[in-house]
Design an enzyme around this catalytic site. Structure first.
Site, PDB file in Angstrom:
ATOM      1  N   GLU A 104       6.536  23.059   8.792  1.00  0.00           N
ATOM      2  CA  GLU A 104       5.410  22.270   8.490  1.00  0.00           C
ATOM      3  C   GLU A 104       4.183  23.035   8.240  1.00  0.00           C
ATOM      4  O   GLU A 104       3.273  22.728   7.598  1.00  0.00           O
ATOM      5  CB  GLU A 104       4.923  21.268   9.467  1.00  0.00           C
ATOM      6  CG  GLU A 104       6.006  20.460  10.264  1.00  0.00           C
ATOM      7  CD  GLU A 104       6.965  20.909  11.054  1.00  0.00           C
ATOM      8  OE1 GLU A 104       7.965  19.701  11.602  1.00  0.00           O
ATOM      9  OE2 GLU A 104       7.281  22.107  11.353  1.00  0.00           O
ATOM     10  N   MET A 118      -3.515  47.010   7.337  1.00  0.00           N
ATOM     11  CA  MET A 118      -4.928  46.882   7.436  1.00  0.00           C
ATOM     12  C   MET A 118      -5.409  47.440   8.692  1.00  0.00           C
ATOM     13  O   MET A 118      -6.209  48.051   9.257  1.00  0.00           O
ATOM     14  CB  MET A 118      -5.356  45.584   6.959  1.00  0.00           C
ATOM     15  CG  MET A 118      -7.047  45.638   7.065  1.00  0.00           C
ATOM     16  SD  MET A 118      -7.866  46.555   6.048  1.00  0.00           S
ATOM     17  CE  MET A 118      -7.779  45.463   4.354  1.00  0.00           C
ATOM     18  N   PHE A 149       8.299  12.269  24.905  1.00  0.00           N
ATOM     19  CA  PHE A 149       9.234  13.359  24.174  1.00  0.00           C
ATOM     20  C   PHE A 149       8.398  13.365  23.043  1.00  0.00           C
ATOM     21  O   PHE A 149       7.943  12.325  22.212  1.00  0.00           O
ATOM     22  CB  PHE A 149      10.501  12.655  24.004  1.00  0.00           C
ATOM     23  CG  PHE A 149      11.169  13.824  23.125  1.00  0.00           C
ATOM     24  CD1 PHE A 149      11.650  14.827  23.574  1.00  0.00           C
ATOM     25  CD2 PHE A 149      11.718  13.171  21.795  1.00  0.00           C
ATOM     26  CE1 PHE A 149      12.407  15.973  22.786  1.00  0.00           C
ATOM     27  CE2 PHE A 149      12.294  14.076  20.977  1.00  0.00           C
ATOM     28  CZ  PHE A 149      12.645  15.558  21.419  1.00  0.00           C
ATOM     29  N   GLN A 150       8.137  14.732  22.525  1.00  0.00           N
ATOM     30  CA  GLN A 150       7.495  15.112  21.591  1.00  0.00           C
ATOM     31  C   GLN A 150       6.057  14.345  21.192  1.00  0.00           C
ATOM     32  O   GLN A 150       5.490  14.127  20.336  1.00  0.00           O
ATOM     33  CB  GLN A 150       8.216  14.714  19.938  1.00  0.00           C
ATOM     34  CG  GLN A 150       9.510  15.777  20.137  1.00  0.00           C
ATOM     35  CD  GLN A 150      10.041  15.715  18.786  1.00  0.00           C
ATOM     36  OE1 GLN A 150      10.089  14.696  18.081  1.00  0.00           O
ATOM     37  NE2 GLN A 150      10.717  16.948  18.280  1.00  0.00           N
ATOM     38  N   LYS A 180       4.086   5.561  16.136  1.00  0.00           N
ATOM     39  CA  LYS A 180       5.103   5.111  15.349  1.00  0.00           C
ATOM     40  C   LYS A 180       5.488   3.518  15.103  1.00  0.00           C
ATOM     41  O   LYS A 180       5.535   3.053  13.957  1.00  0.00           O
ATOM     42  CB  LYS A 180       6.527   5.756  15.975  1.00  0.00           C
ATOM     43  CG  LYS A 180       7.867   5.304  15.092  1.00  0.00           C
ATOM     44  CD  LYS A 180       8.964   5.978  15.756  1.00  0.00           C
ATOM     45  CE  LYS A 180      10.149   5.575  14.889  1.00  0.00           C
ATOM     46  NZ  LYS A 180      11.490   6.151  15.513  1.00  0.00           N
TER      47      LYS A 180
END
Length: 556
Positions: free
Chosen positions: A51, A467, A113-114, A163
């Site tokens: 993602e 760097m 969940f999630q 959802k």
């Protein structure tokens, strides 16, 4: 028209002329992906490997086109994986709409969940965010998200959709998108007269141009201003290409790794004109640098005025509109003595070229410039290679240099390059990487191959976190703590595993043939370009030091 929430979402994206969405499916967005299957002839979905890659790709898409980038992720870890990309877009004022799914409304707040509070998490790194709790509000919310992302100072907006909302039926009525007007209500006659008076009275003006010039499409107006008042002009990292490097008034990048002409121009001027810039610490270093000059600040965001630096006059509004109204009020200038002084600094800053068999960043970019003439889109990761790309690439047009300036996100470049290539399929897209940064998101090579969006990645490989190692050398008495990588990664074999082709460049004569083949390839390319681990970025101004206290290579 009666549609479910997912279909309403996609119809609203079509209203906004969205052609491409970057994303990754999951349980909470299954209904949206089912709708995407039905809309596959109208909206292209680019499946990334992660993602974060989707967010960076949407960012690159937006920066290279000026349109709004769109990314999509599921709830929980899918949503949190977008966070770094959203923060990158926020720091660099990139218009983006991030769409996340969430658990159904009855499960919200129950540690389901999630489930994660993504609106709470992203509140500090978005212009605005929404959670849609009623399907009848969905269309209006999506339209508002696009308006907010583009209006004023651009930036990311997040829309979180439970959802069950994506499955519910609702009424959809098509609407034409609201045209986002340029912000000019604060560009008053009084402010214009105050600014023009200071410019007309100055004999040593100096322009410091920032990313707002590119965001507003004001490159032509910036050139017109510089030419009318005969002003040396520098650019921040975010304005590379906003003022062409070929222009005689251009002095180069300003700041920590800026040129001698730009840094001394800001130090010795009697009027500093900051345009679409935010006086970053990487540019100004210390406010003591600006005590000898009057300061004018042009910016679209009122919050930036007097935030980091106290100014003498300001214009608040869209940069293009501000310059259009300001330029007619200015006297034509001929600052011959001042320009001559800057030209001397420019010449001195070039130094003396030393012939060497060793591979160097300068040699790499001289060949890239020779073969592309500045016409490629260049993205970067973050580190020494990023500074070398800003210093040595031939930046002649806006929206062709895409880099993470504000957040400094390692792993940004490859995802952004894919977004640029999807948006600009006929253009050559080159990602300049370091071996440290590239390892963070190199899995997106699979996206580049699968989506037939071939990009050329050139790894300036010094086998170190260059760097950070440079700072350890200067400021930590050469205690190189965990900055030598020594992973032994074979980048040629790695890209071959992803369906691409790799080249190892260890000698000068190997570079040009590799670049020529890479620039005409239809698969992802990785060029492993080996440089010495102690190669440093010069010039440099130490953090907090005065901008005229420049460290050159010969000083070390």
């Amino acid at each position: 028209m009666i549609l479910n929430g997912s279909e309403i979402l996609l119809e609203c994206l079509l209203e906004q002329e969205v052609e491409t969405v970057f994303g990754y499916p999951g349980g909470a967005v299954l209904n949206i992906y089912d709708a995407l299957y039905k809309y596959k002839d109208k909206i292209r979905h680019v499946l990334t490997c992660h993602e974060q890659g989707a967010a960076h790709a949407a960012d690159g898409y937006a920066r290279s086109t000026g349109k709004v980038g769109v990314c999509l992720a599921t709830s929980g870890p899918g949503a949190t994986n977008l966070v770094t990309g959203i923060a990158t877009a926020y720091m660099d004022s990139t218009p983006m709409v991030a769409i996340t799914g969430n658990v159904t409304r009855p499960l919200l707040g129950k540690d389901s969940f999630q489930e994660v509070d993504i609106t709470g998490i992203t509140l500090p790194i978005t212009k605005h965010n929404f959670m849609v709790k009623n399907v009848d509000d969905l269309a209006h919310t999506i339209r508002e998200a696009f308006r907010i992302a583009q209006e004023g100072r651009p930036g990311p907006v997040l829309v979180d959709i439970p959802k069950d909302i994506t499955a519910q039926k609702g009424v959809y009525i098509k609407k034409e998108p609201v045209k986002v007007a340029r912000s000019n209500k604060h560009i008053t006659e009084e402010a214009l007269l105050e600014v023009s008076k200071l410019i007309n009275e100055s004999s040593r003006p100096f322009i410091y141009a920032g990313g707002g010039v590119i965001s507003s499409g004001a490159s032509e107006e910036l050139i017109a201003l510089a030419e009318k008042i005969d002003s040396p002009t520098s650019a921040s990292l975010m304005c590379m290409g906003g003022f062409p490097v070929t222009h005689p008034l251009y002095t180069g990048m300003i700041g920590m790794h800026g040129t001698k002409a730009s840094n001394l121009g800001a130090w010795e001027c009697d009027l500093l004109i900051a345009i679409g810039a935010r006086f970053s610490d990487r540019v100004i270093s210390s406010n003591d640098n600006l005590e000898g000059a009057k300061i004018i600040h042009l910016d679209i965001d009122p919050a930036e005025i007097n935030k980091n630096v106290k100014v003498d006059a300001s214009l608040i509004g869209d940069i293009k509109e501000s310059l259009r109204k300001l330029i007619p009020l200015l006297n034509k200038k001929d600052n011959k003595e001042w320009i001559n002084k800057m030209n001397i600094y420019k010449e001195e800053g070039r130094g003396t070229s030393k012939e060497s068999d060793e591979l160097t960043p300068e040699f790499l970019f001289s060949k890239i410039n020779e073969l592309t003439d500045g016409e490629a889109i260049v993205t970067t990761e973050v580190g020494q290679h990023q500074m070398w790309a800003s210093q040595f690439y031939k930046h002649i047009e806006p929206r062709r240099f895409i880099t993470s300036g504000g957040l400094g996100t390692m792993g940004f470049g490859l995802g952004a390059a894919i977004g640029c290539k999807v948006a600009n399929p006929d253009k050559l897209v080159i990602n300049i990487a370091g071996d440290g940064s590239f390892a963070m998101n190199c899995n997106e090579l699979a996206t580049s191959y699968a989506q037939k969006a071939p990009v050329v990645t050139i790894i300036v490989n010094n086998n170190a976190l260059g760097m950070v190692r440079q700072w350890q050398n200067f400021f930590y008495e050469e205690r190189y703590s965990h900055t030598s990588i020594n992973r032994g990664t074979n980048f040629v074999k790695l890209v071959e595993a992803y369906g691409g082709k790799g080249f190892l460049v260890e000698r000068k004569e190997q570079l040009e043939p590799a670049l020529k083949e890479a620039f005409n390839s239809s698969v992802p390319i990785v060029i492993d370009y080996r440089v010495h681990e102690d190669k440093k970025v010069f010039p440099m101004v130490a953090p907090g030091a005065l901008i005229n206290q420049i460290i050159y290579e010969e000083d070390v």
